[in-house]
Design a protein around this motif. Structure first.
Motif, PDB file in Angstrom:
ATOM      1  N   TRP A  41       0.841  -1.191   0.000  1.00  0.00           N
ATOM      2  CA  TRP A  41       0.000   0.000   0.000  1.00  0.00           C
ATOM      3  C   TRP A  41       0.879   1.246   0.000  1.00  0.00           C
ATOM      4  CZ3 TRP A  41      -5.028   0.128  -0.942  1.00  0.00           C
ATOM      5  CH2 TRP A  41      -5.773  -1.035  -0.755  1.00  0.00           C
ATOM      6  N   GLU A  42       0.477   2.216  -0.768  1.00  0.00           N
ATOM      7  CA  GLU A  42       1.134   3.522  -0.747  1.00  0.00           C
ATOM      8  C   GLU A  42       0.418   4.371   0.290  1.00  0.00           C
ATOM      9  OE1 GLU A  42       1.409   7.316  -3.685  1.00  0.00           O
ATOM     10  OE2 GLU A  42       1.794   5.347  -4.593  1.00  0.00           O
ATOM     11  N   THR A  51      -6.546   6.375   9.376  1.00  0.00           N
ATOM     12  CA  THR A  51      -6.120   5.103   8.783  1.00  0.00           C
ATOM     13  C   THR A  51      -5.718   4.119   9.877  1.00  0.00           C
ATOM     14  OG1 THR A  51      -5.333   6.250   6.815  1.00  0.00           O
ATOM     15  CG2 THR A  51      -4.463   4.043   7.203  1.00  0.00           C
ATOM     16  N   HIS A  97     -12.367  -7.557  -2.219  1.00  0.00           N
ATOM     17  CA  HIS A  97     -11.098  -7.619  -2.939  1.00  0.00           C
ATOM     18  C   HIS A  97     -11.304  -7.615  -4.457  1.00  0.00           C
ATOM     19  CE1 HIS A  97      -9.511  -8.383   1.023  1.00  0.00           C
ATOM     20  NE2 HIS A  97      -8.284  -8.324   0.542  1.00  0.00           N
ATOM     21  N   TRP A  99     -13.792  -6.083  -5.950  1.00  0.00           N
ATOM     22  CA  TRP A  99     -14.134  -4.683  -6.215  1.00  0.00           C
ATOM     23  C   TRP A  99     -12.866  -3.828  -6.280  1.00  0.00           C
ATOM     24  CZ3 TRP A  99     -18.465  -2.016  -7.477  1.00  0.00           C
ATOM     25  CH2 TRP A  99     -18.412  -0.628  -7.378  1.00  0.00           C
ATOM     26  N   GLY A 100     -11.991  -3.991  -5.333  1.00  0.00           N
ATOM     27  CA  GLY A 100     -10.742  -3.243  -5.325  1.00  0.00           C
ATOM     28  C   GLY A 100      -9.887  -3.526  -6.541  1.00  0.00           C
ATOM     29  N   MET A 103     -11.594  -1.873  -9.649  1.00  0.00           N
ATOM     30  CA  MET A 103     -11.448  -0.417  -9.596  1.00  0.00           C
ATOM     31  C   MET A 103      -9.978   0.020  -9.598  1.00  0.00           C
ATOM     32  SD  MET A 103     -14.557   0.454  -9.683  1.00  0.00           S
ATOM     33  CE  MET A 103     -14.472   2.191  -9.374  1.00  0.00           C
ATOM     34  N   LYS A 104      -9.067  -0.964  -9.557  1.00  0.00           N
ATOM     35  CA  LYS A 104      -7.622  -0.690  -9.530  1.00  0.00           C
ATOM     36  C   LYS A 104      -7.251   0.215  -8.352  1.00  0.00           C
ATOM     37  CE  LYS A 104      -7.143  -1.236 -14.543  1.00  0.00           C
ATOM     38  NZ  LYS A 104      -7.266  -2.626 -14.519  1.00  0.00           N
ATOM     39  N   GLN A 105      -7.786  -0.126  -7.190  1.00  0.00           N
ATOM     40  CA  GLN A 105      -7.585   0.668  -5.979  1.00  0.00           C
ATOM     41  C   GLN A 105      -6.763  -0.058  -4.915  1.00  0.00           C
ATOM     42  OE1 GLN A 105     -11.729   1.244  -5.014  1.00  0.00           O
ATOM     43  NE2 GLN A 105     -11.747   3.275  -5.941  1.00  0.00           N
ATOM     44  N   GLN A 106      -6.081  -1.118  -5.303  1.00  0.00           N
ATOM     45  CA  GLN A 106      -5.330  -1.879  -4.315  1.00  0.00           C
ATOM     46  C   GLN A 106      -4.060  -2.439  -4.945  1.00  0.00           C
ATOM     47  OE1 GLN A 106      -8.461  -4.627  -3.448  1.00  0.00           O
ATOM     48  NE2 GLN A 106      -7.753  -6.167  -4.886  1.00  0.00           N
ATOM     49  N   GLU A 110      -3.181  -7.558  -2.524  1.00  0.00           N
ATOM     50  CA  GLU A 110      -4.592  -7.661  -2.132  1.00  0.00           C
ATOM     51  C   GLU A 110      -5.383  -8.434  -3.187  1.00  0.00           C
ATOM     52  OE1 GLU A 110      -5.772  -6.795   0.809  1.00  0.00           O
ATOM     53  OE2 GLU A 110      -3.900  -5.901   1.448  1.00  0.00           O
ATOM     54  N   THR A 111      -5.079  -8.212  -4.444  1.00  0.00           N
ATOM     55  CA  THR A 111      -5.741  -8.953  -5.516  1.00  0.00           C
ATOM     56  C   THR A 111      -5.384 -10.436  -5.425  1.00  0.00           C
ATOM     57  OG1 THR A 111      -5.731  -6.983  -6.916  1.00  0.00           O
ATOM     58  CG2 THR A 111      -6.030  -9.102  -8.024  1.00  0.00           C
TER      59      THR A 111
END
Length: 133
Positions: A41-42, A51, A97, A99-100, A103-106, A110-111
């Protein structure tokens, strides 16, 4: 501790709680930002209090579920609802996961967990409805 009449169910509970305790619950509870970095994670710059708060809440919730599940390892047949709960958690985490990923949000890590959560969901429900009923 492992029930000789239902060894698969007992081993599933023992192994899944052990792995989730070490890989997720304790790191999220005690070192959430370090855990996030290791998973790719960034982290945003600035104040990360929210967070850390949400990560610790998730770690605490995971720890509470693990503590509850550990009590049922010796007698899984008498606690069928725990398999439904684990199946539900696994299913919801799979959807989150996916969904993430869509949406390319992880990060990739995580994928990569999608099959893990899917397998936990299927295994818990299979144990509940195919082997313990």
């Amino acid at each position: 501790m492992i029930n000789p009449d239902y060894p698969l169910a007992s081993w599933f509970l023992a192994l899944s709680t052990s792995l989730f305790l070490v890989l997720y619950a304790l790191p999220l509870l005690f070192a959430p930002l370090r855990w996030a970095r290791k998973f790719g994670w960034e982290l945003p710059t600035g104040n990360n209090d929210l967070t850390v708060y949400f990560a610790r809440c998730l770690g605490g919730l995971a720890l509470a579920v693990i503590i509850a599940v550990v009590q049922f390892i010796p007698d899984p047949k008498s606690h069928l609802v725990i398999f439904e709960l684990i199946g539900l958690i696994g299913g919801v985490m799979t959807a989150i996961h996916v969904w993430g990923a869509v949406m390319k949000q992880q990060p990739w890590s995580e994928t990569a967990e999608i099959p893990l959560y899917g397998a936990v969901c299927v295994a818990a429900l299979w144990l509940r409805y195919a082997t313990l009923s």
